[in-house]
Design a protein around this motif. Sequence first.
Motif, PDB file in Angstrom:
ATOM      1  N   LEU A  86      85.655 157.428 -26.574  1.00  0.00           N
ATOM      2  CA  LEU A  86      84.309 157.143 -27.085  1.00  0.00           C
ATOM      3  C   LEU A  86      83.546 156.248 -26.122  1.00  0.00           C
ATOM      4  O   LEU A  86      82.346 156.448 -25.885  1.00  0.00           O
ATOM      5  CB  LEU A  86      84.411 156.479 -28.460  1.00  0.00           C
ATOM      6  N   PHE A  87      84.234 155.256 -25.539  1.00  0.00           N
ATOM      7  CA  PHE A  87      83.581 154.367 -24.575  1.00  0.00           C
ATOM      8  C   PHE A  87      83.108 155.150 -23.346  1.00  0.00           C
ATOM      9  O   PHE A  87      81.975 154.965 -22.875  1.00  0.00           O
ATOM     10  CB  PHE A  87      84.543 153.265 -24.152  1.00  0.00           C
ATOM     11  N   ILE A  88      83.962 156.033 -22.828  1.00  0.00           N
ATOM     12  CA  ILE A  88      83.601 156.814 -21.641  1.00  0.00           C
ATOM     13  C   ILE A  88      82.414 157.733 -21.942  1.00  0.00           C
ATOM     14  O   ILE A  88      81.478 157.837 -21.144  1.00  0.00           O
ATOM     15  CB  ILE A  88      84.815 157.627 -21.155  1.00  0.00           C
ATOM     16  N   ARG A  89      82.431 158.379 -23.107  1.00  0.00           N
ATOM     17  CA  ARG A  89      81.314 159.256 -23.474  1.00  0.00           C
ATOM     18  C   ARG A  89      80.015 158.468 -23.595  1.00  0.00           C
ATOM     19  O   ARG A  89      78.959 158.910 -23.145  1.00  0.00           O
ATOM     20  CB  ARG A  89      81.627 159.954 -24.796  1.00  0.00           C
ATOM     21  N   SER A  90      80.102 157.278 -24.215  1.00  0.00           N
ATOM     22  CA  SER A  90      78.897 156.461 -24.367  1.00  0.00           C
ATOM     23  C   SER A  90      78.384 155.984 -23.018  1.00  0.00           C
ATOM     24  O   SER A  90      77.174 155.966 -22.768  1.00  0.00           O
ATOM     25  CB  SER A  90      79.202 155.257 -25.273  1.00  0.00           C
ATOM     26  N   TYR A  91      79.309 155.607 -22.126  1.00  0.00           N
ATOM     27  CA  TYR A  91      78.911 155.152 -20.790  1.00  0.00           C
ATOM     28  C   TYR A  91      78.249 156.286 -20.020  1.00  0.00           C
ATOM     29  O   TYR A  91      77.206 156.092 -19.371  1.00  0.00           O
ATOM     30  CB  TYR A  91      80.143 154.649 -20.039  1.00  0.00           C
ATOM     31  N   GLU A  92      78.822 157.478 -20.079  1.00  0.00           N
ATOM     32  CA  GLU A  92      78.241 158.625 -19.384  1.00  0.00           C
ATOM     33  C   GLU A  92      76.890 158.999 -19.978  1.00  0.00           C
ATOM     34  O   GLU A  92      75.974 159.384 -19.244  1.00  0.00           O
ATOM     35  CB  GLU A  92      79.204 159.808 -19.450  1.00  0.00           C
ATOM     36  N   ARG A  93      76.759 158.882 -21.303  1.00  0.00           N
ATOM     37  CA  ARG A  93      75.465 159.170 -21.922  1.00  0.00           C
ATOM     38  C   ARG A  93      74.412 158.183 -21.422  1.00  0.00           C
ATOM     39  O   ARG A  93      73.274 158.562 -21.136  1.00  0.00           O
ATOM     40  CB  ARG A  93      75.574 159.093 -23.448  1.00  0.00           C
ATOM     41  N   GLY A  94      74.790 156.914 -21.306  1.00  0.00           N
ATOM     42  CA  GLY A  94      73.855 155.921 -20.797  1.00  0.00           C
ATOM     43  C   GLY A  94      73.427 156.222 -19.367  1.00  0.00           C
ATOM     44  O   GLY A  94      72.250 156.060 -19.016  1.00  0.00           O
ATOM     45  N   GLU A  95      74.356 156.676 -18.536  1.00  0.00           N
ATOM     46  CA  GLU A  95      74.005 157.044 -17.158  1.00  0.00           C
ATOM     47  C   GLU A  95      73.034 158.217 -17.133  1.00  0.00           C
ATOM     48  O   GLU A  95      72.069 158.218 -16.355  1.00  0.00           O
ATOM     49  CB  GLU A  95      75.269 157.389 -16.373  1.00  0.00           C
ATOM     50  N   ARG A  96      73.289 159.223 -17.964  1.00  0.00           N
ATOM     51  CA  ARG A  96      72.402 160.391 -17.985  1.00  0.00           C
ATOM     52  C   ARG A  96      71.004 160.006 -18.456  1.00  0.00           C
ATOM     53  O   ARG A  96      69.994 160.477 -17.905  1.00  0.00           O
ATOM     54  CB  ARG A  96      72.983 161.474 -18.894  1.00  0.00           C
ATOM     55  N   VAL A  97      70.942 159.144 -19.480  1.00  0.00           N
ATOM     56  CA  VAL A  97      69.636 158.706 -19.971  1.00  0.00           C
ATOM     57  C   VAL A  97      68.891 157.926 -18.884  1.00  0.00           C
ATOM     58  O   VAL A  97      67.691 158.117 -18.672  1.00  0.00           O
ATOM     59  CB  VAL A  97      69.806 157.853 -21.248  1.00  0.00           C
ATOM     60  N   HIS A  98      69.609 157.045 -18.181  1.00  0.00           N
ATOM     61  CA  HIS A  98      68.980 156.256 -17.129  1.00  0.00           C
ATOM     62  C   HIS A  98      68.478 157.142 -15.994  1.00  0.00           C
ATOM     63  O   HIS A  98      67.355 156.943 -15.484  1.00  0.00           O
ATOM     64  CB  HIS A  98      69.976 155.232 -16.591  1.00  0.00           C
ATOM     65  N   LEU A  99      69.259 158.137 -15.584  1.00  0.00           N
ATOM     66  CA  LEU A  99      68.821 159.054 -14.528  1.00  0.00           C
ATOM     67  C   LEU A  99      67.605 159.856 -14.972  1.00  0.00           C
ATOM     68  O   LEU A  99      66.687 160.100 -14.178  1.00  0.00           O
ATOM     69  CB  LEU A  99      69.969 159.984 -14.134  1.00  0.00           C
ATOM     70  N   ALA A 100      67.593 160.269 -16.245  1.00  0.00           N
ATOM     71  CA  ALA A 100      66.436 161.004 -16.759  1.00  0.00           C
ATOM     72  C   ALA A 100      65.186 160.130 -16.744  1.00  0.00           C
ATOM     73  O   ALA A 100      64.090 160.596 -16.428  1.00  0.00           O
ATOM     74  CB  ALA A 100      66.725 161.506 -18.173  1.00  0.00           C
ATOM     75  N   MET A 101      65.342 158.843 -17.080  1.00  0.00           N
ATOM     76  CA  MET A 101      64.204 157.932 -17.040  1.00  0.00           C
ATOM     77  C   MET A 101      63.694 157.750 -15.612  1.00  0.00           C
ATOM     78  O   MET A 101      62.480 157.748 -15.376  1.00  0.00           O
ATOM     79  CB  MET A 101      64.602 156.585 -17.650  1.00  0.00           C
ATOM     80  N   LEU A 102      64.623 157.586 -14.662  1.00  0.00           N
ATOM     81  CA  LEU A 102      64.213 157.420 -13.267  1.00  0.00           C
ATOM     82  C   LEU A 102      63.494 158.649 -12.757  1.00  0.00           C
ATOM     83  O   LEU A 102      62.522 158.551 -11.993  1.00  0.00           O
ATOM     84  CB  LEU A 102      65.437 157.125 -12.393  1.00  0.00           C
ATOM     85  N   SER A 103      63.952 159.821 -13.150  1.00  0.00           N
ATOM     86  CA  SER A 103      63.310 161.057 -12.689  1.00  0.00           C
ATOM     87  C   SER A 103      61.906 161.218 -13.247  1.00  0.00           C
ATOM     88  O   SER A 103      61.111 161.995 -12.716  1.00  0.00           O
ATOM     89  CB  SER A 103      64.162 162.266 -13.088  1.00  0.00           C
ATOM     90  N   ARG A 104      61.593 160.467 -14.299  1.00  0.00           N
ATOM     91  CA  ARG A 104      60.251 160.523 -14.888  1.00  0.00           C
ATOM     92  C   ARG A 104      59.389 159.344 -14.457  1.00  0.00           C
ATOM     93  O   ARG A 104      58.330 159.118 -15.016  1.00  0.00           O
ATOM     94  CB  ARG A 104      60.372 160.570 -16.415  1.00  0.00           C
ATOM     95  N   GLY A 105      59.866 158.584 -13.469  1.00  0.00           N
ATOM     96  CA  GLY A 105      59.042 157.527 -12.901  1.00  0.00           C
ATOM     97  C   GLY A 105      59.271 156.150 -13.467  1.00  0.00           C
ATOM     98  O   GLY A 105      58.435 155.260 -13.273  1.00  0.00           O
ATOM     99  N   TYR A 106      60.388 155.939 -14.166  1.00  0.00           N
ATOM    100  CA  TYR A 106      60.676 154.616 -14.738  1.00  0.00           C
ATOM    101  C   TYR A 106      60.895 153.603 -13.614  1.00  0.00           C
ATOM    102  O   TYR A 106      61.657 153.845 -12.682  1.00  0.00           O
ATOM    103  CB  TYR A 106      61.921 154.697 -15.619  1.00  0.00           C
ATOM    104  N   THR A 107      60.207 152.468 -13.696  1.00  0.00           N
ATOM    105  CA  THR A 107      60.292 151.441 -12.652  1.00  0.00           C
ATOM    106  C   THR A 107      60.757 150.095 -13.189  1.00  0.00           C
ATOM    107  O   THR A 107      60.630 149.074 -12.521  1.00  0.00           O
ATOM    108  CB  THR A 107      58.928 151.259 -11.972  1.00  0.00           C
ATOM    109  N   GLY A 108      61.269 150.070 -14.408  1.00  0.00           N
ATOM    110  CA  GLY A 108      61.768 148.817 -14.967  1.00  0.00           C
ATOM    111  C   GLY A 108      60.965 148.282 -16.125  1.00  0.00           C
ATOM    112  O   GLY A 108      61.340 147.284 -16.732  1.00  0.00           O
TER     113      GLY A 108
END
Length: 248
Positions: free
Chosen positions: A196-218
């Motif tokens: 469950l921890f690994i799945r949650s960590y990977e989900r967080g990475e995917r969400v963060h990459l999706a945000m960056l691809s949409r121009g997220y700057t912090g």
Amino acid sequence: MGAGHGHKLHYHGHSVVHRAPAHLKVASLLVFMLVVVATSRTWFPVFGVYLALLVAVIAASKVPPLYIVKRMVVEVPFVVFALLMPFVATGPRVDVLGLSLAEDGLLAAWGLLAKGTLGVVASLTLAATTEPRDLLAGLERLRVPHQLVQILGFMIRYLDVVTEEMRRMRVARESRGFSARSVRHWPVVARSAGALFIRSYERGERVHLAMLSRGYTGSLTPGATTPGATNATPTTAAPSSTTPGNHA
């Protein structure tokens, strides 16, 4: 999550406590806890005054007391630790019901239980009378670092997601005839927790990459960090439809 979704700790109501500004409630909780922690554990009547004050606030909020009591299970580890303190502490001993207990341990256990219980009840009362989005907005108004508010917002947003995934994993184990009834089954539960921890960590990475691809700057637009926000629109210009991030 749409705006209509609330949190499991929140109790819907329209009392004066519910309508109070979130930043004032957060500040009041902080001041209350500082006073409780600073109070000497030997001032027994003062803790009774603190408890009476909390009871008055809960009564004004019209939140059922049983609603608060059921959610105090989070305090169980501290209760167990407090019950062990009189047995493991050193110093003068006193006999209580045929048991030899340390006087300093009894006093320390009382202080931990009293202050911990007051803190848990006060925090649950705040959660029960304040919407998550209002709570985050109140933290922003109190000048809490924006990055920290974003982290709290995403934590609240995905808490139910992770909880539901944990429930599905438990159902999958039980459908295969597994039931944790003894210590021998703990390794299976531990592996499930790790997965469950690994799945949650990977989900967080995917969400963060999706945000960056949409121009997220912090930083996000006002209100986007709250659980009720349906769109996390970045402050920068949105990418064009040909940007690969739009298909993440």
